[in-house]
Design an enzyme around this catalytic site. Structure first.
Site, PDB file in Angstrom:
ATOM      1  CB  THR A  28      11.247  25.961  -7.455  1.00 64.47           C
ATOM      2  OG1 THR A  28      10.102  26.346  -8.238  1.00 64.47           O
ATOM      3  CG2 THR A  28      10.933  26.166  -5.983  1.00 64.47           C
ATOM      4  CD  GLU A  41      10.895  24.271  -2.225  1.00 66.91           C
ATOM      5  OE1 GLU A  41      10.078  24.026  -3.136  1.00 66.91           O
ATOM      6  OE2 GLU A  41      12.086  23.867  -2.285  1.00 66.91           O
ATOM      7  CE  LYS A  70       4.757   5.958  -6.556  1.00 69.50           C
ATOM      8  NZ  LYS A  70       3.667   6.916  -6.314  1.00 69.50           N
ATOM      9  CD1 TRP A  97       6.668   2.519  -4.747  1.00 67.24           C
ATOM     10  CD2 TRP A  97       7.645   3.617  -3.056  1.00 67.24           C
ATOM     11  NE1 TRP A  97       5.774   3.431  -4.279  1.00 67.24           N
ATOM     12  CE2 TRP A  97       6.341   4.132  -3.247  1.00 67.24           C
ATOM     13  CE3 TRP A  97       8.443   4.153  -2.069  1.00 67.24           C
ATOM     14  CZ2 TRP A  97       5.832   5.161  -2.457  1.00 67.24           C
ATOM     15  CZ3 TRP A  97       7.942   5.181  -1.279  1.00 67.24           C
ATOM     16  CH2 TRP A  97       6.647   5.671  -1.482  1.00 67.24           C
TER      17      TRP A  97
END
Length: 536
Positions: A177, A322, A431, A436
């Site tokens: 990653t 992934e 936030k 949101w």
């Protein structure tokens, strides 16, 4: 029953059924042309050379290079021997390269000449596991390292004629990653996973590559196996074009025209830049049919221009390290009206999950959110191409996996048709006052403005509202902040509007070409904003 679920049938199909199909590669020495028959022989010779260097089943062969035919050969030779091919990002900082090579314990490194070799030479004393360095070129530079020239090894090697039987569960590939939120994490792919992913990409519900395609590999081969296109294109028998070291827009435009490219893929910034290049130069995109974008969303204005000016369709895809990269593609369902902006609205989403996978979108309480196109939640996925653990990271495993599900960290909505849209990364969603705000939606809307070329939106701390959005944009000409805010106000409530819009010469990017919001936050989080949110 699982014997065939390896990469061996891909190699066999390409070399046996399409021996005359062409592989084009731009290298440091110039453009080369091979066919699948030559590819088969060269892979067999590379495998023989690796054996002579001591590579056995279960060993790891690291690659540290650009998109060339030699790197393509390295995608096949180690896994066909039962070893593991491990791609390493060539533009990572030294410390990350050192960590990744040592963590993976690579036995042999295949590296490109130039900067990649110089990096390995500089770091070699820090590598405990590496026994040999093979320079993927005609010759190897003078060095104190145990270094070999790739072409010399191939010419001297006895080609492998009888490939070993490899278990479908044997590790075949490995990527790390990006490490933007901490130490890079290793992700291992088995033979069966790589086989399943390429077959999934082959379906018309995903990318649907076939033998008539000419596929240009723009996605770096060090990044999530180049989205597995080198496997999918090979098993399809398609012509392949590898654009080589650090290709610029002129190189990509020339390859599209001269090689008749029909399909390519990459992050949106590549094709935004290519479109700008076409504005100022005489280009021929008549062969190009499809562009697949991922990593972030392409602006609708860019999609519209490719469609109307060049008859090129942009398909959005989504995936992660992934998930072996592509796990969804935004392809229309039968009977959908794709004319005008409604069609763009569908294609601008990350789309329908690829065949073989399952998904959930869950709220903070772990409950599934409604598929109404409005409710937000974290996207969870599982299936045969999704890993269920990180390499040697038990703490990260507990955080990212639950009952077979990968908790992606992507915040998404799902509409009534099952098309999902990534509205933010969990770490990037803003936030503000308990509500949101999607940085991605703001970015896409900003890039709809005719003067905006690039846009990134981040959260900055705020004493009253916890967080507030701030935007950074790169413009093609003079543009006022008030004009940009007014442009956003046409689509968003006042409390969504950025407190500040900074016009910049550039926006920092990560090693994989995405906007580096971590670096941008460090630059902007303490900068004063000219407005107080309550005034808006």
């Amino acid at each position: 029953m699982t014997r065939g679920q390896t990469l061996r049938p891909f190699y066999w199909r390409a070399t046996a059924l399409f021996p005359g199909q062409e592989i084009v590669s731009r290298t440091h020495a110039g453009r080369t042309h091979h066919d699948y028959a030559a590819f088969g022989d060269r892979v067999a010779r590379l495998a023989g050379a690796l054996r002579e260097l001591g590579v056995e089943a279960g060993d790891r062969v690291g690659t540290f290079g650009w998109n060339t035919h030699r790197h393509m050969e390295a995608y096949y030779a180690p896994p066909l021997l039962g070893a593991q091919m491990h791609t390493i990002n060539v533009v990572l900082p030294d410390d990350d390269v050192e960590f990744i090579v040592e963590d993976a314990a690579d036995d042999v490194l295949l590296v490109d000449p130039g900067d990649p070799f110089e990096t390995v030479e500089r770091l070699f004393d820090r590598f405990d596991s590496v026994d040999h360095v093979v320079v993927m070129g005609e010759e190897a530079p003078e060095s104190d390292l145990p270094v070999h020239a790739y072409e010399d090894l191939l010419s001297d090697a006895d080609p492998v004629e009888d490939w070993p039987d490899v278990d479908a569960d044997a590790p075949a590939g490995m990527c790390y990653t990006s490490g933007t939120t901490g130490t890079p994490k290793g992700v291992e792919y088995t033979q069966a996973m790589m086989h399943a992913h390429a077959m999934m990409v082959q379906t018309p519900s995903a990318i649907g590559i076939d033998q008539s395609d000419v596929v240009m590999h723009v996605v770096p081969m060090y990044h999530v196996n180049s989205w597995n296109f080198p496997y999918a294109a090979t098993v399809a028998g398609a012509k392949q074009v590898y654009p080589g070291p650090s290709p610029d827009t002129e190189t990509l435009a020339d390859l599209v025209e001269s090689e008749g490219v029909t399909l390519t893929a990459g992050v949106p910034t590549v094709f935004i830049d290519l479109l700008e290049y076409a504005d100022d130069h005489d280009v021929d995109f008549s062969s190009l049919e499809r562009i697949v974008v991922g990593g972030s969303a392409a602006p609708k204005g860019v999609m519209r221009r490719y469609a109307t000016e060049y008859d090129v369709t942009i398909d959005h895809a989504w995936g992660m390290t992934e998930t072996m990269s592509i796990a969804s593609v935004s392809r229309p369902k039968a009977g959908m009206d794709l004319e005008g902006d409604e069609g763009l609205d569908v294609r601008a989403k990350q789309g329908l999950l690829s065949p073989g996978l399952e998904m959930r979108v869950v709220d903070d309480d772990g409950e599934d959110v409604p598929w109404d196109g409005e409710s937000f939640g974290e996207l969870w996925v599982r299936g045969p191409t999704v890993v269920d653990e990180y390499y040697r990271r038990p703490g990260a495993n507990e955080e990212s996996f639950e009952d077979g599900w990968l908790k992606t960290g992507d915040i998404a909505t799902v509409d009534e048709e099952g098309y999902f849209e990534i509205v933010d990364r969990a770490k990037d969603v803003i936030k503000s006052g308990g509500e949101w705000i999607s940085s991605i939606r703001l970015e896409n809307a900003l890039m709809e403005h005719p003067e905006v070329v690039q846009a990134a939106v981040i959260a900055v701390p705020h004493e009253r509202w916890q967080e507030r959005p701030v935007a950074a944009v790169v413009a093609s000409g003079p543009v006022a902040e008030d004009d940009l805010r007014q442009h956003l106000a046409e689509s968003f409530p006042r409390w969504w509007l950025p407190d500040d819009v900074r016009v910049r010469d550039s926006i920092p990017k990560t090693a994989t070409g995405k906007f580096d919001k971590k670096a941008l936050r460090e630059e902007l989080e303490d900068a004063p904003t000219p407005y107080a949110p309550e005034e808006r």
